[in-house]
Write an enzyme that holds these catalytic residues in place. Structure first.
Site, PDB file in Angstrom:
ATOM      1  N   LYS A  13       0.842  -1.189   0.000  1.00 56.01           N
ATOM      2  CA  LYS A  13       0.000   0.000   0.000  1.00 56.01           C
ATOM      3  C   LYS A  13       0.883   1.247   0.000  1.00 56.01           C
ATOM      4  O   LYS A  13       1.858   1.330   0.739  1.00 56.01           O
ATOM      5  CB  LYS A  13      -0.886  -0.017   1.254  1.00 56.01           C
ATOM      6  CG  LYS A  13      -2.094   0.877   1.194  1.00 56.01           C
ATOM      7  CD  LYS A  13      -3.002   0.631   2.395  1.00 56.01           C
ATOM      8  CE  LYS A  13      -4.254   1.485   2.312  1.00 56.01           C
ATOM      9  NZ  LYS A  13      -5.136   1.248   3.477  1.00 56.01           N
TER      10      LYS A  13
ATOM     11  N   ARG B 291     -24.916  -2.948   8.401  1.00 59.58           N
ATOM     12  CA  ARG B 291     -24.491  -4.305   8.056  1.00 59.58           C
ATOM     13  C   ARG B 291     -24.720  -5.286   9.199  1.00 59.58           C
ATOM     14  O   ARG B 291     -24.697  -6.500   8.991  1.00 59.58           O
ATOM     15  CB  ARG B 291     -23.007  -4.295   7.672  1.00 59.58           C
ATOM     16  CG  ARG B 291     -22.702  -3.471   6.432  1.00 59.58           C
ATOM     17  CD  ARG B 291     -21.230  -3.076   6.342  1.00 59.58           C
ATOM     18  NE  ARG B 291     -20.339  -4.208   6.232  1.00 59.58           N
ATOM     19  CZ  ARG B 291     -19.779  -4.632   5.094  1.00 59.58           C
ATOM     20  NH1 ARG B 291     -20.055  -4.007   3.960  1.00 59.58           N
ATOM     21  NH2 ARG B 291     -18.968  -5.659   5.080  1.00 59.58           N
TER      22      ARG B 291
ATOM     23  N   GLU C  41     -18.957  -6.390  11.065  1.00 59.02           N
ATOM     24  CA  GLU C  41     -19.913  -5.674  11.909  1.00 59.02           C
ATOM     25  C   GLU C  41     -20.906  -6.606  12.586  1.00 59.02           C
ATOM     26  O   GLU C  41     -21.307  -6.378  13.739  1.00 59.02           O
ATOM     27  CB  GLU C  41     -20.655  -4.618  11.081  1.00 59.02           C
ATOM     28  CG  GLU C  41     -19.802  -3.442  10.656  1.00 59.02           C
ATOM     29  CD  GLU C  41     -18.985  -3.688   9.399  1.00 59.02           C
ATOM     30  OE1 GLU C  41     -18.215  -2.803   8.993  1.00 59.02           O
ATOM     31  OE2 GLU C  41     -19.126  -4.792   8.813  1.00 59.02           O
TER      32      GLU C  41
END
Length: 640
Positions: free
Chosen positions: A287, A401, A373
């Site tokens: 990244k 969610r 979640e």
């Protein structure tokens, strides 16, 4: 382009992905360098998500060079990493409008381009959607060819991704999943191993991929073998003799170097030519790759403001007040210092929710469960049942969610889970996918729940204390993104009386009843109305559930008109007030009533102020609604 922008001779020849077909492998490598420079340059002007996109530049170029979008469907999980993809797919001329009003979305969006076949800004949806496209293709739907889903190692941790892989493996349809694993840096040893694998793969029958990978590892020197084994460990199954992905029915290829263009092209071409079922390609990336400030930053420049390309210094405006997120974190820390039973849970958002601060103070009492979640909610329910005081700290848009778990595992059992709901209301550049529009409606309808909305940062501190003290039922408090109102802060929060609001300004004629952070705009509207000789009463409800019945009926008794205001959809606070008034027979006596809520539409990205203008919830629009309700709209217009 201005002289300060990078020179991009090859990229200048690319209007659409088809233009890559005539490039040599060497030219594609150079194109990737130019694409990275263009992405950095663009995001330096717009701000946004940078690190994730830099990590997939080579992968983006290779996929578009091998596959044939838009017929071949390229699905980016989450979409944080899609800026290079947008540049290659006919949107380079608009890339400097990213996340601005009327500009390009910061995520993939179907309405924006045929090269965005599936919109995503929440994670872990790509494999499910990709399998859906594959079934549509196999049913003969025109316009669907190969399907490539790119999912990150964080996103693949969510249960939905495994549900999709389990189903895909069972159905055995041709589907290509690329696991973009940026948790491990690619050192030269892993690159050497991957290069060797690439040569083997390109000349071997497809079914021999797994054997080639295992053989390649054994032929490397011992230090290289150790690096390769660590990379493969991510996908080892508990059972002996295979990987988790293979157990789910996928052919596993990798790990490969996601920044080595030769390897990527070789692997993708081979998979495209030979795959006859579901395939998972494990690509190791970094990244922030290729931009030193991003690579050296702890968050790899995941989300940035505008910045100086040379130094990487971000140009953030000075803060006049603390952010709501930081106020929450500090308030929770103060409560936790006094109560050892308080614990905190986040779903892969410690920095965004402020729990990184809590974790520094109480590392053993803070839990990051990953992008999960549903698990986070039930995990908190279990801790509450066991005697702890969990604060489940999740953005409004992400709490959606875990809604079944909120109902089934928390509300029905009346367990004292405390939901700290960040990013309530409209959020600006992230647009509708991250707007907290629905939590009032979907929580206030649940029995046993206490639902609070903070009007300012001081109220938020009191609501943290209220939730900490409330230990016999679930509770939630919501607060917006960004800076507070600049009000005087209490030393420590004081628990509020459950279901009691407050009068902020006494008046007559009309009453404005606010729930949440529009209170400041209500007071501005009241000040403007005062200049017209109208002084409305302004009240802060504090609670959407239970409602302050005495406050509401008192307002009705002393005023001819009542307006409720909330940063949420229809079905929330205003609907509950209307139900109370209807059951009390108030409308039978001619009360003038209106409810100001977010419109029945998804408001596209812009500055928060302009988004609230579109939603008709700023001070001027509140003022106009009061005048209209009292039959003074024409008088107001003439005076204006």
């Amino acid at each position: 382009m201005s002289d300060t922008r990078p020179k991009t001779p090859l990229l200048d020849r690319v209007d659409l992905p088809a233009d890559l077909k005539g490039f040599t492998n060497a030219e594609l490598r150079q194109l990737a360098d130019e694409l990275r420079a263009e992405t950095i340059s663009a995001v330096s002007e717009t701000g946004g998500h940078l690190g994730a996109g830099l990590g997939v530049v080579e992968l983006t170029v290779a996929i578009h060079a091998v596959f044939n979008a838009p017929k071949d469907k390229l699905i980016w999980d989450v979409g944080h990493q899609c800026y290079p993809h947008k540049i290659l797919t006919g949107r380079r001329d608009r890339i400097r409008t990213l996340r601005a009003g009327g500009g390009l979305s910061g995520f993939t969006r179907r309405a924006e381009s045929p090269y965005d076949p599936f919109g995503a800004a929440h994670s872990s949806t790509s494999i499910s959607a990709g399998l859906g496209f594959a079934v549509a293709r196999d049913f003969g739907c025109e316009g669907v060819g190969d399907v490539v889903a790119v999912i990150g190692d964080g996103a693949i941790s969510a249960g939905m991704a495994y549900e999709a892989m389990n189903n895909a493996g069972h159905m055995d349809r041709r589907l290509i999943v690329i696991l973009n694993d940026n948790e491990m840096s690619i050192a030269p040893p892993v690159g050497a191993m991957s290069s060797y694998l690439s040569r083997l793969y390109s000349g071997a029958p497809f079914q021999d991929f797994k054997a080639a990978a295992k053989g390649a590892v054994r032929l490397l020197p011992q230090p290289f073998q150790d690096g390769a084994k660590r990379a493969r460990e991510l996908v080892k199954a508990a059972t002996v003799g295979g990987t988790l992905f293979e157990e789910l029915g996928f052919s596993y290829v990798g790990p490969i170097d996601g920044h080595d263009m030769e390897q990527l092209l070789s692997i993708l071409r081979t998979v495209k030519a030979r795959a006859d079922g579901p395939v998972l390609i494990h690509a190791l990336t970094r990244k922030g790759k290729g931009y030193a400030p991003a690579e050296e930053s702890s968050d790899r420049y995941h989300g940035v403001a505008t910045f100086d390309v040379v130094t990487g210094a971000q140009k953030k405006s000075p803060s006049n007040a603390p952010t709501y997120t930081k106020v929450f974190a500090n308030a929770l820390i103060r409560e936790a210092e006094e109560d050892k039973r308080i614990v905190a849970v986040t779903a892969a958002m410690p920095d965004g929710t402020g729990l990184d601060l809590f974790a520094r103070r109480f590392p053993e009492r803070c839990f990051d469960v990953g992008i999960a979640e549903q698990h986070a909610v039930t995990f908190c329910a279990g801790m509450a049942a066991g005697g702890l005081k969990p604060f489940c700290t999740i953005y409004s848009t992400f709490l959606q969610r875990g809604y079944d778990q909120v109902v089934h595992d928390v509300a029905i059992q009346s367990l004292p889970v405390r939901f700290a709901i960040d990013r309530a209301g409209l959020v600006g550049a992230d647009g509708p996918t991250h707007a907290g529009a629905f939590d009032i409606a979907f929580l206030a309808c649940l029995p046993n729940f206490v639902v609070m909305g903070a009007a300012d940062e001081a109220e938020l501190v009191h609501m943290v204390a209220t939730a900490a003290a409330l230990d016999d039922r679930p509770s939630a408090f919501r607060y917006p993104r960004g800076e507070g109102a600049g009000v005087e802060m209490p030393e420590r929060g004081v628990p509020l009386e459950i279901g009691r609001g407050r009068i902020v300004q006494e008046g007559r004629g009309a009453a404005i009843l606010s729930f949440g952070a529009r209170l400041g705009e209500c007071l501005k509207a009241a000040e403007s109305l005062g200049a017209r000789g109208i002084r409305p009463t302004v009240a802060d409800a504090r609670f959407a559930k239970p409602l302050d019945r005495d406050l509401i009926l008192g307002l009705v008794a002393g005023h001819e008109a009542l307006i409720t205001i909330e940063e949420g959809s229809v079905g929330g606070f205003g609907s509950h007030v209307a139900q109370l008034l209807a059951e009390a027979g108030v409308f039978d006596r001619g009360l003038k009533f209106r409810s100001m809520v977010l419109p029945d539409s998804f408001i596209q990205q812009d500055s928060p102020a302009r988004m609230y203008e579109v939603a008709a919830m700023n001070a001027a629009q509140i003022e106009a609604r009061v005048l209209d309700l009292m039959g003074l709209a024409q008088v107001g217009a003439r005076r204006a």
